[in-house]
Design a protein around this motif. Structure first.
Motif, PDB file in Angstrom:
ATOM      1  N   THR A 122       0.835  -1.191   0.000  1.00 17.38           N
ATOM      2  CA  THR A 122       0.000   0.000   0.000  1.00 17.38           C
ATOM      3  C   THR A 122       0.872   1.244   0.000  1.00 17.38           C
ATOM      4  O   THR A 122       2.005   1.219   0.468  1.00 17.38           O
ATOM      5  CB  THR A 122      -0.951   0.013   1.207  1.00 17.38           C
ATOM      6  N   SER A 177      -8.376   3.667  -2.619  1.00 16.47           N
ATOM      7  CA  SER A 177      -7.370   2.682  -2.269  1.00 16.47           C
ATOM      8  C   SER A 177      -7.832   1.292  -2.676  1.00 16.47           C
ATOM      9  O   SER A 177      -8.796   0.777  -2.124  1.00 16.47           O
ATOM     10  CB  SER A 177      -7.076   2.704  -0.777  1.00 16.47           C
ATOM     11  N   THR A 180      -6.064  -1.375  -2.156  1.00 17.86           N
ATOM     12  CA  THR A 180      -5.725  -2.226  -1.017  1.00 17.86           C
ATOM     13  C   THR A 180      -6.812  -2.174   0.045  1.00 17.86           C
ATOM     14  O   THR A 180      -7.231  -3.205   0.564  1.00 17.86           O
ATOM     15  CB  THR A 180      -4.369  -1.812  -0.407  1.00 17.86           C
TER      16      THR A 180
END
Length: 75
Positions: free
Chosen positions: A28, A41, A43
Motif C-alpha cells: 500500500t 485505495s 488495497t
C-alpha cells in the motif's frame, strides 16, 4: 494478466478465488486524508471485501495480516 473494465479490488479478489490462493499479498502507498479520498485505495477495498487473509505491506513498517472477521494480527 490484464483485466479491463472491472473494479481493480474485485478483480484481485476474483483472481485469487479463481486460482485457489490462500492469501492475498499487497503493498500500500499508505495514503490518508484528502489523498485517500481523491485517489481511493485498491488495497483498502480488498481488505474490506476479501473473505480470505490479506497481507498488507506498508512502506517502512512491519507487515500485518488481516483475517476476515478478526482483528489485525502482526506476523
Amino acid at each position: 494478466k490484464v483485466i479491463i473494465g472491472e473494479d481493480p479490488a474485485y478483480a484481485i479478489i476474483r483472481y485469487a478465488h479463481d486460482n485457489d490462493f490462500d492469501i492475498i499479498w499487497m503493498e500500500t502507498h499508505a495514503r490518508s486524508g484528502i489523498a485517500q479520498w481523491v485517489f481511493g485505495s485498491v488495497t483498502s477495498n480488498v481488505l474490506h471485501n476479501a473473505d480470505m487473509p490479506v497481507l498488507t505491506l506498508f512502506p517502512d513498517r512491519e507487515p500485518v495480516v488481516r483475517y476476515y472477521g478478526h482483528p489485525n494480527l502482526p506476523i
